[in-house]
Design a protein around this motif. Sequence first.
Motif, PDB file in Angstrom:
ATOM      1  N   GLU A 179       0.829  -1.203   0.000  1.00  0.00           N
ATOM      2  CA  GLU A 179       0.000   0.000   0.000  1.00  0.00           C
ATOM      3  C   GLU A 179       0.867   1.259   0.000  1.00  0.00           C
ATOM      4  O   GLU A 179       1.915   1.305   0.637  1.00  0.00           O
ATOM      5  CB  GLU A 179      -0.882   0.062   1.256  1.00  0.00           C
ATOM      6  CG  GLU A 179      -2.136  -0.734   1.194  1.00  0.00           C
ATOM      7  CD  GLU A 179      -3.027  -0.451   2.386  1.00  0.00           C
ATOM      8  OE1 GLU A 179      -4.015   0.283   2.211  1.00  0.00           O
ATOM      9  OE2 GLU A 179      -2.723  -0.973   3.468  1.00  0.00           O
ATOM     10  N   THR A 180       0.401   2.277  -0.727  1.00  0.00           N
ATOM     11  CA  THR A 180       0.997   3.600  -0.660  1.00  0.00           C
ATOM     12  C   THR A 180      -0.006   4.495   0.040  1.00  0.00           C
ATOM     13  O   THR A 180      -1.159   4.593  -0.370  1.00  0.00           O
ATOM     14  CB  THR A 180       1.311   4.143  -2.072  1.00  0.00           C
ATOM     15  OG1 THR A 180       2.225   3.241  -2.712  1.00  0.00           O
ATOM     16  CG2 THR A 180       1.934   5.524  -1.994  1.00  0.00           C
ATOM     17  N   LEU A 181       0.445   5.142   1.100  1.00  0.00           N
ATOM     18  CA  LEU A 181      -0.447   5.917   1.954  1.00  0.00           C
ATOM     19  C   LEU A 181       0.123   7.303   2.200  1.00  0.00           C
ATOM     20  O   LEU A 181       1.314   7.530   2.042  1.00  0.00           O
ATOM     21  CB  LEU A 181      -0.605   5.196   3.301  1.00  0.00           C
ATOM     22  CG  LEU A 181      -1.054   3.751   3.224  1.00  0.00           C
ATOM     23  CD1 LEU A 181      -0.674   3.014   4.484  1.00  0.00           C
ATOM     24  CD2 LEU A 181      -2.546   3.694   3.016  1.00  0.00           C
ATOM     25  N   LYS A 182      -0.749   8.215   2.617  1.00  0.00           N
ATOM     26  CA  LYS A 182      -0.326   9.559   2.998  1.00  0.00           C
ATOM     27  C   LYS A 182      -0.443   9.712   4.499  1.00  0.00           C
ATOM     28  O   LYS A 182      -1.448   9.331   5.095  1.00  0.00           O
ATOM     29  CB  LYS A 182      -1.215  10.601   2.337  1.00  0.00           C
ATOM     30  CG  LYS A 182      -0.639  11.190   1.122  1.00  0.00           C
ATOM     31  CD  LYS A 182      -1.399  12.405   0.688  1.00  0.00           C
ATOM     32  CE  LYS A 182      -0.692  12.895  -0.560  1.00  0.00           C
ATOM     33  NZ  LYS A 182      -1.346  14.025  -1.136  1.00  0.00           N
ATOM     34  N   VAL A 183       0.582  10.295   5.105  1.00  0.00           N
ATOM     35  CA  VAL A 183       0.554  10.562   6.537  1.00  0.00           C
ATOM     36  C   VAL A 183      -0.386  11.734   6.780  1.00  0.00           C
ATOM     37  O   VAL A 183      -0.282  12.772   6.142  1.00  0.00           O
ATOM     38  CB  VAL A 183       1.969  10.897   7.063  1.00  0.00           C
ATOM     39  CG1 VAL A 183       1.924  11.291   8.529  1.00  0.00           C
ATOM     40  CG2 VAL A 183       2.899   9.716   6.863  1.00  0.00           C
ATOM     41  N   ARG A 184      -1.329  11.554   7.687  1.00  0.00           N
ATOM     42  CA  ARG A 184      -2.293  12.608   8.005  1.00  0.00           C
ATOM     43  C   ARG A 184      -2.028  13.248   9.358  1.00  0.00           C
ATOM     44  O   ARG A 184      -2.274  14.420   9.545  1.00  0.00           O
ATOM     45  CB  ARG A 184      -3.725  12.050   7.982  1.00  0.00           C
ATOM     46  CG  ARG A 184      -4.259  11.913   6.631  1.00  0.00           C
ATOM     47  CD  ARG A 184      -4.423  13.292   6.001  1.00  0.00           C
ATOM     48  NE  ARG A 184      -4.328  13.189   4.561  1.00  0.00           N
ATOM     49  CZ  ARG A 184      -3.761  14.078   3.781  1.00  0.00           C
ATOM     50  NH1 ARG A 184      -3.216  15.144   4.275  1.00  0.00           N
ATOM     51  NH2 ARG A 184      -3.713  13.903   2.500  1.00  0.00           N
ATOM     52  N   ARG A 185      -1.525  12.457  10.310  1.00  0.00           N
ATOM     53  CA  ARG A 185      -1.320  13.000  11.648  1.00  0.00           C
ATOM     54  C   ARG A 185      -0.338  12.129  12.414  1.00  0.00           C
ATOM     55  O   ARG A 185      -0.339  10.908  12.275  1.00  0.00           O
ATOM     56  CB  ARG A 185      -2.654  13.037  12.377  1.00  0.00           C
ATOM     57  CG  ARG A 185      -2.586  13.640  13.730  1.00  0.00           C
ATOM     58  CD  ARG A 185      -3.965  13.773  14.325  1.00  0.00           C
ATOM     59  NE  ARG A 185      -3.805  14.291  15.680  1.00  0.00           N
ATOM     60  CZ  ARG A 185      -4.702  14.164  16.627  1.00  0.00           C
ATOM     61  NH1 ARG A 185      -5.832  13.559  16.376  1.00  0.00           N
ATOM     62  NH2 ARG A 185      -4.483  14.639  17.817  1.00  0.00           N
TER      63      ARG A 185
END
Length: 73
Positions: A11-17
Amino acid sequence: MKTLREASVGETLKVRRLNGEGALKRRLMDMGLTNGCEVFVRKVAPLGDPVEITVRGYELSVRRSDAECIEVE
Protein backbone atom coordinates in the motif's frame (compact mmCIF):
# COMPACT_ATOMS: atom_id res chain seq x y z
CA MET A 1 -8.70 6.75 11.04
CA LYS A 2 -6.30 4.00 9.95
CA THR A 3 -2.82 3.74 11.44
CA LEU A 4 0.38 2.60 9.77
CA ARG A 5 0.27 -0.58 11.87
CA GLU A 6 -3.00 -1.60 10.14
CA ALA A 7 -1.63 -1.02 6.62
CA SER A 8 -1.07 -3.93 4.24
CA VAL A 9 2.11 -4.71 2.34
CA GLY A 10 2.18 -2.94 -1.02
CA GLU A 11 0.00 0.00 0.00
CA THR A 12 1.00 3.60 -0.66
CA LEU A 13 -0.45 5.92 1.95
CA LYS A 14 -0.33 9.56 3.00
CA VAL A 15 0.55 10.56 6.54
CA ARG A 16 -2.29 12.61 8.00
CA ARG A 17 -1.32 13.00 11.65
CA LEU A 18 1.37 12.04 14.13
CA ASN A 19 0.05 11.14 17.55
CA GLY A 20 2.38 11.00 20.49
CA GLU A 21 4.19 13.55 22.54
CA GLY A 22 7.60 15.09 22.95
CA ALA A 23 10.55 12.92 22.01
CA LEU A 24 8.51 10.31 20.12
CA LYS A 25 6.85 12.84 17.85
CA ARG A 26 10.16 14.67 17.28
CA ARG A 27 11.94 11.40 16.41
CA LEU A 28 9.25 10.45 13.87
CA MET A 29 9.46 13.89 12.28
CA ASP A 30 13.27 13.70 12.18
CA MET A 31 12.96 10.42 10.26
CA GLY A 32 10.94 12.23 7.57
CA LEU A 33 7.44 11.25 8.64
CA THR A 34 5.58 14.55 8.38
CA ASN A 35 2.01 15.48 7.51
CA GLY A 36 1.26 14.92 3.82
CA CYS A 37 4.28 12.77 2.93
CA GLU A 38 3.70 9.48 1.12
CA VAL A 39 4.87 6.17 2.54
CA PHE A 40 5.01 2.79 0.82
CA VAL A 41 4.70 -0.31 3.01
CA ARG A 42 7.45 -2.68 1.82
CA LYS A 43 7.42 -5.46 4.40
CA VAL A 44 5.95 -6.46 7.73
CA ALA A 45 7.89 -8.90 9.88
CA PRO A 46 6.18 -12.25 10.59
CA LEU A 47 5.16 -11.23 14.11
CA GLY A 48 4.24 -7.69 13.00
CA ASP A 49 7.27 -5.91 14.42
CA PRO A 50 8.95 -4.00 12.74
CA VAL A 51 7.21 -2.50 9.70
CA GLU A 52 9.52 -1.59 6.82
CA ILE A 53 8.44 1.43 4.79
CA THR A 54 9.84 3.63 2.04
CA VAL A 55 9.59 7.33 2.81
CA ARG A 56 11.20 10.18 0.87
CA GLY A 57 13.30 7.74 -1.18
CA TYR A 58 14.83 5.68 1.62
CA GLU A 59 13.90 2.57 3.58
CA LEU A 60 12.93 2.89 7.20
CA SER A 61 11.98 0.30 9.83
CA VAL A 62 9.45 1.44 12.40
CA ARG A 63 8.47 -0.36 15.59
CA ARG A 64 4.90 -1.57 15.83
CA SER A 65 4.28 0.70 18.82
CA ASP A 66 5.55 3.71 16.83
CA ALA A 67 3.50 2.71 13.77
CA GLU A 68 0.36 2.94 15.93
CA CYS A 69 1.09 6.66 16.41
CA ILE A 70 1.06 7.42 12.66
CA GLU A 71 -2.39 8.04 11.19
CA VAL A 72 -2.57 7.48 7.41
CA GLU A 73 -5.15 7.50 4.65
